[in-house]
Motif scaffolding. Sequence first.
Motif, PDB file in Angstrom:
ATOM      1  N   SER A  57       0.838  -1.203   0.000  1.00 43.95           N
ATOM      2  CA  SER A  57       0.000   0.000   0.000  1.00 43.95           C
ATOM      3  C   SER A  57       0.872   1.252   0.000  1.00 43.95           C
ATOM      4  O   SER A  57       2.013   1.223   0.453  1.00 43.95           O
ATOM      5  CB  SER A  57      -0.898   0.024   1.235  1.00 43.95           C
ATOM      6  N   ASN A  58       0.337   2.333  -0.495  1.00 40.96           N
ATOM      7  CA  ASN A  58       1.003   3.640  -0.503  1.00 40.96           C
ATOM      8  C   ASN A  58       2.317   3.656  -1.280  1.00 40.96           C
ATOM      9  O   ASN A  58       3.223   4.430  -0.975  1.00 40.96           O
ATOM     10  CB  ASN A  58       1.239   4.129   0.928  1.00 40.96           C
ATOM     11  N   SER A  59       2.390   2.829  -2.294  1.00 37.17           N
ATOM     12  CA  SER A  59       3.630   2.727  -3.073  1.00 37.17           C
ATOM     13  C   SER A  59       3.973   4.030  -3.800  1.00 37.17           C
ATOM     14  O   SER A  59       5.120   4.236  -4.187  1.00 37.17           O
ATOM     15  CB  SER A  59       3.538   1.572  -4.079  1.00 37.17           C
ATOM     16  N   ASP A  60       2.999   4.911  -3.925  1.00 38.74           N
ATOM     17  CA  ASP A  60       3.263   6.184  -4.604  1.00 38.74           C
ATOM     18  C   ASP A  60       3.997   7.194  -3.725  1.00 38.74           C
ATOM     19  O   ASP A  60       4.554   8.166  -4.236  1.00 38.74           O
ATOM     20  CB  ASP A  60       1.960   6.789  -5.127  1.00 38.74           C
ATOM     21  N   VAL A  61       4.046   6.978  -2.408  1.00 39.00           N
ATOM     22  CA  VAL A  61       4.744   7.914  -1.515  1.00 39.00           C
ATOM     23  C   VAL A  61       5.916   7.299  -0.756  1.00 39.00           C
ATOM     24  O   VAL A  61       6.680   8.019  -0.130  1.00 39.00           O
ATOM     25  CB  VAL A  61       3.781   8.577  -0.503  1.00 39.00           C
ATOM     26  N   ILE A  62       6.052   5.986  -0.809  1.00 42.46           N
ATOM     27  CA  ILE A  62       7.126   5.311  -0.070  1.00 42.46           C
ATOM     28  C   ILE A  62       8.328   5.092  -0.977  1.00 42.46           C
ATOM     29  O   ILE A  62       8.207   4.520  -2.057  1.00 42.46           O
ATOM     30  CB  ILE A  62       6.639   3.953   0.494  1.00 42.46           C
ATOM     31  N   ILE A  63       9.472   5.557  -0.511  1.00 40.67           N
ATOM     32  CA  ILE A  63      10.716   5.323  -1.238  1.00 40.67           C
ATOM     33  C   ILE A  63      11.156   3.888  -0.985  1.00 40.67           C
ATOM     34  O   ILE A  63      11.091   3.396   0.142  1.00 40.67           O
ATOM     35  CB  ILE A  63      11.808   6.311  -0.776  1.00 40.67           C
ATOM     36  N   SER A  64      11.598   3.200  -2.018  1.00 38.77           N
ATOM     37  CA  SER A  64      12.049   1.794  -1.934  1.00 38.77           C
ATOM     38  C   SER A  64      10.951   0.904  -1.358  1.00 38.77           C
ATOM     39  O   SER A  64      11.160   0.166  -0.396  1.00 38.77           O
ATOM     40  CB  SER A  64      13.327   1.678  -1.113  1.00 38.77           C
ATOM     41  N   VAL A  65       9.788   0.979  -1.965  1.00 37.10           N
ATOM     42  CA  VAL A  65       8.625   0.227  -1.473  1.00 37.10           C
ATOM     43  C   VAL A  65       8.888  -1.280  -1.474  1.00 37.10           C
ATOM     44  O   VAL A  65       8.298  -2.007  -0.670  1.00 37.10           O
ATOM     45  CB  VAL A  65       7.357   0.602  -2.277  1.00 37.10           C
ATOM     46  N   ASN A  66       9.795  -1.757  -2.305  1.00 32.03           N
ATOM     47  CA  ASN A  66      10.113  -3.189  -2.333  1.00 32.03           C
ATOM     48  C   ASN A  66      10.818  -3.651  -1.057  1.00 32.03           C
ATOM     49  O   ASN A  66      10.911  -4.853  -0.809  1.00 32.03           O
ATOM     50  CB  ASN A  66      10.958  -3.529  -3.559  1.00 32.03           C
ATOM     51  N   GLU A  89       7.945  -0.148   8.170  1.00 29.23           N
ATOM     52  CA  GLU A  89       9.125  -0.914   8.585  1.00 29.23           C
ATOM     53  C   GLU A  89       9.778  -1.498   7.341  1.00 29.23           C
ATOM     54  O   GLU A  89       9.108  -2.136   6.535  1.00 29.23           O
ATOM     55  CB  GLU A  89       8.731  -2.055   9.511  1.00 29.23           C
ATOM     56  N   LYS A  90      11.074  -1.262   7.218  1.00 29.91           N
ATOM     57  CA  LYS A  90      11.815  -1.775   6.061  1.00 29.91           C
ATOM     58  C   LYS A  90      12.941  -2.689   6.534  1.00 29.91           C
ATOM     59  O   LYS A  90      13.534  -2.459   7.584  1.00 29.91           O
ATOM     60  CB  LYS A  90      12.418  -0.627   5.252  1.00 29.91           C
ATOM     61  N   LYS A  91      13.214  -3.691   5.732  1.00 29.97           N
ATOM     62  CA  LYS A  91      14.368  -4.565   5.952  1.00 29.97           C
ATOM     63  C   LYS A  91      15.179  -4.574   4.670  1.00 29.97           C
ATOM     64  O   LYS A  91      14.614  -4.648   3.585  1.00 29.97           O
ATOM     65  CB  LYS A  91      13.941  -5.992   6.282  1.00 29.97           C
TER      66      LYS A  91
END
Length: 122
Positions: free
Chosen positions: A29-38, A61-63
């Motif tokens: 979700s919100n892939s249009d505003v999150i940097i490095s959504v992957n 939360e990113k890993k």
Amino acid sequence: MNKYEELFEEILQKTREGDLKWKQLRKTSNSDVIISVNLVWRQFETELERNEQNFTILLVEKKYEDPDLDFAYEKYAPELLVLLDNELVTTIDDSTVSRSKLISLVSAVESRSDRAKKLFGA
């Protein structure tokens, strides 16, 4: 305390008091505003009223693997995104608030999210 720390402390306090209702979203979700959504592992959302405006707060939360090391070592990076009308206003990450404080918010949100309440009961 700077303005980012003040906002963060307000969010943390309102979360602990139960004034903010967090819901867990799909990690894409919100892939249009999150940097490095992957790199997103989990994502939570709440609404915060401030200065007569309703802001959307995303706890992401990113890993990711640390490219500086020769072996596979995963790093963990929580961040808050503040949106108004689906547009990014600001980001709070470990450059503006200590990583340990961000992790304390993650712990508070995780145990109070809508899905946790379904699992453990309200």
